[in-house]
Design an enzyme around this catalytic site. Structure first.
Site, PDB file in Angstrom:
ATOM      1  N   LYS A  79       0.862  -1.188   0.000  1.00 38.91           N
ATOM      2  CA  LYS A  79       0.000   0.000   0.000  1.00 38.91           C
ATOM      3  C   LYS A  79       0.896   1.233   0.000  1.00 38.91           C
ATOM      4  O   LYS A  79       1.917   1.265   0.709  1.00 38.91           O
ATOM      5  CB  LYS A  79      -0.891  -0.031   1.251  1.00 38.91           C
ATOM      6  CG  LYS A  79      -1.893   1.116   1.334  1.00 38.91           C
ATOM      7  CD  LYS A  79      -2.802   0.972   2.564  1.00 38.91           C
ATOM      8  CE  LYS A  79      -3.860   2.062   2.626  1.00 38.91           C
ATOM      9  NZ  LYS A  79      -4.747   1.917   3.813  1.00 38.91           N
ATOM     10  N   SER A 154      -9.728   2.064   2.867  1.00 45.31           N
ATOM     11  CA  SER A 154      -8.827   2.791   2.011  1.00 45.31           C
ATOM     12  C   SER A 154      -7.814   1.917   1.283  1.00 45.31           C
ATOM     13  O   SER A 154      -7.195   2.377   0.328  1.00 45.31           O
ATOM     14  CB  SER A 154      -8.084   3.839   2.834  1.00 45.31           C
ATOM     15  OG  SER A 154      -7.243   3.217   3.789  1.00 45.31           O
ATOM     16  N   SER A 178      -9.998  -0.317   7.099  1.00 46.66           N
ATOM     17  CA  SER A 178      -9.416  -0.239   5.754  1.00 46.66           C
ATOM     18  C   SER A 178      -8.691  -1.465   5.251  1.00 46.66           C
ATOM     19  O   SER A 178      -8.297  -1.507   4.086  1.00 46.66           O
ATOM     20  CB  SER A 178      -8.476   0.956   5.659  1.00 46.66           C
ATOM     21  OG  SER A 178      -9.234   2.114   5.464  1.00 46.66           O
TER      22      SER A 178
HETATM   23  N1  GLN Z   1     -13.226   4.380   6.206  1.00 42.57           N
HETATM   24  C1  GLN Z   1     -12.648   4.858   7.439  1.00 42.57           C
HETATM   25  C2  GLN Z   1     -12.246   6.291   7.268  1.00 42.57           C
HETATM   26  O1  GLN Z   1     -12.574   6.839   6.286  1.00 42.57           O
HETATM   27  C3  GLN Z   1     -11.479   4.003   7.826  1.00 42.57           C
HETATM   28  C4  GLN Z   1     -10.271   4.288   7.052  1.00 42.57           C
HETATM   29  C5  GLN Z   1      -9.108   3.464   7.463  1.00 42.57           C
HETATM   30  O2  GLN Z   1      -9.256   2.443   8.129  1.00 42.57           O
HETATM   31  N2  GLN Z   1      -7.927   3.934   7.092  1.00 42.57           N
HETATM   32  O3  GLN Z   1     -11.618   6.873   8.086  1.00 42.57           O
END
Ligand code: GLN
Length: 487
Positions: A79, A154, A178
């Site tokens: 990532k 994400s 995420s």
């Molecule tokens: N979807 C969540 C957010 O927008 C979690 C994102 C994540 O785990 N990095 O913050």
């Protein structure tokens, strides 16, 4: 050529060790799949062919000389939140579009030391803020099961790359879901470890008390192999925990007869799509057949997790992202008229809308007049959420439920409605607030789109989670399915 892409890390590892396959051939195989298929998916931000081939040659030497570990010669993707030396590390943001990291994150260097090849860096929501991968500066990623749909976020690039087998596995990070939510939406296996198990050094910070890196792969067995490399104390991360580590691959095949599975009533409520619910219930029945006992439990403060998260995470991000000011590093605006103009325009032009929204919310929540009302209150509620789990684990071994309330939604469907987007993580966020480990494993499909079963464990019980997931994967082949266009 053999269909190497159909193989798991465990299978590829066996072939590499036996000399039936070279890392050079395997790496070429994946690089050619990326060039063939990624234009339509956009799962990679950067592909590093030359470096990958050089690493593969080195891995082949190690394999021939007999000084190879279980993952030596296997190519994976990282990532783009993990700093990787000499490679652009963008975090999905214009702010870091030109940033070539001068050092490796601990996770990246651990994999390098294990002889693992880096294919490239995967697309992601900007600074890991999002549930659909639509906030990336590099454009959205598409879901390989249905290219009208999002891959989740994400870590959507990692999930899409593994689902389409452009990489046999990838790294991800999980602040509020995420790893698990995109794993669910793309039909792969993802593990978010206990907070503190995997070093955050060199992993660009979003919300430091929640962020945790973990593996995204085809199977639990593969996640175990990756976690063996990723986990461990790191003196460069002050929240890294020094404990004796198990071999995560060792106990994976144990019987789970007598396992007590907690089913939180709150995770099967109205908000859950009926198709997803039916798939999860079928998976639970299968666990019953494996000898597990299903126990209804309550996590009474579940309803607080989304609102608490959306105070804590923005507050921490507003502090973490203050370093991107156009001076120290990152994007700098053209021809600033004075210092103030330099700061405001660099940040204004470098960050996207969602990141700005979070910084504003967080700055507000931390401001002198509102600190007690928002941030302090959220921290208190966070304790209640952790206590719910502590209570539950007195009576059950693991907790199960859906990873996401619905299957992959379409691109653009929630982009204008942040609150409905935030609700995508309704079943995953509490786990981060409590610092617990959680997984998502493929459990079936609704209308051709994958469904993920979430498995939550007690602190440092990753071995148990992997064992519980593996037993199911021995009985099912959901994790073996590959979307047709990529076979
Ligand atoms: N979807 C969540 C957010 O927008 C979690 C994102 C994540 O785990 N990095 O913050």
């Amino acid at each position: 050529m053999t269909d190497f892409y159909r193989m798991t890390l465990a299978e590829l590892s066996a072939m590499l060790q036996a000399g039936e396959l070279s890392s050079t051939d395997l790496t070429e195989h994946y690089l050619s799949r990326i060039s063939q298929h990624d234009a339509g998916l956009n799962s990679f931000i950067t592909v590093v062919e030359d470096q990958a081939m050089a690493q593969a040659a080195e891995a082949d030497r190690a394999l021939q000389n007999g000084d190879a570990g279980p993952l030596t010669g296997i190519p994976i993707a990282h990532k783009d939140i993990f700093c990787s030396r000499g490679i652009r590390t963008s975090c999905g943001s214009k702010m870091l579009d030109g940033f070539i990291s001068p050092y490796d994150a601990t996770v990246v260097s651990n994999f390098k030391q294990a002889g693992v090849i880096t294919l490239g860096k995967t697309n992601m929501d900007e600074f890991a803020m999002g549930s659909s991968n639509e906030t990336s500066f590099y454009g959205p990623v598409r879901n390989p099961w249905n290219t009208d749909a999002v891959p989740g976020g994400s870590s959507g690039g990692s999930a899409a790359a593994v689902a389409s087998r452009l990489a046999p596995a990838a790294t991800g990070t999980d602040t509020g879901g995420s790893i698990r939510q995109p794993a669910a939406l793309c039909g792969i296996t993802g593990l978010k470890p206990t907070y503190g198990l995997v070093s955050r050094y060199g992993m660009i910070a979003f919300a430091s008390s929640l962020d945790q890196g973990g593996p995204m792969a085809q199977t639990a067995e593969d996640c175990a192999m990756m976690l063996n490399v990723m986990a461990g104390f790191d003196h460069r991360d002050s929240t890294s925990i020094e404990i004796e580590l198990p071999d995560y691959s060792a106990g994976i095949d144990q019987s789970i007869s007598g396992l007590r599975i907690g089913l939180p009533r709150e995770y099967f409520d109205e908000g859950l799509d009926p198709g997803v619910k039916a798939v999860i219930q079928a998976a639970l029945e299968q666990y019953r057949d494996l000898g597990a006992e299903l126990v209804e439990i309550d996590l009474p403060n579940s309803g607080l997790s989304v609102p608490v998260y959306y105070v804590v995470a923005p507050a921490e991000c507003s502090a973490n992202l203050s370093r991107f000011d156009g001076v120290r590093y990152g994007y700098r605006c053209e021809n600033p008229s004075d210092l103030n103009d330099l700061y405001t325009r660099s940040r204004g032009e470098g960050f996207g809308a969602e990141v700005k929204r979070r910084i504003m919310v967080g700055t507000y929540a931390l401001s002198a007049g509102y600190y007690d009302a928002y941030y302090l209150k959220a921290q208190q509620c966070r304790h209640l959420i952790s206590d719910d789990f502590r209570e539950a684990f007195k009576n059950v071994d693991v907790i199960m439920g859906p990873a996401s309330p619905e299957t992959a939604f379409n691109l653009g469907e929630k982009a204008e409605d942040p609150v409905s987007m935030y609700l995508s993580d309704i079943y995953t966020i509490a786990v981060n607030l409590a610092g617990l480990p959680g997984m998502s494993i493929p459990a079936g499909f609704v209308d051709g789109k994958p469904v993920g079963l979430q498995i939550i464990g007690n602190y440092f019980e990753e071995s148990r989670l992997l064992n519980v997931a593996h037993k199911y994967q021995q009985q099912t082949d959901w994790h073996r399915q590959i979307p047709e266009d990529y076979t």
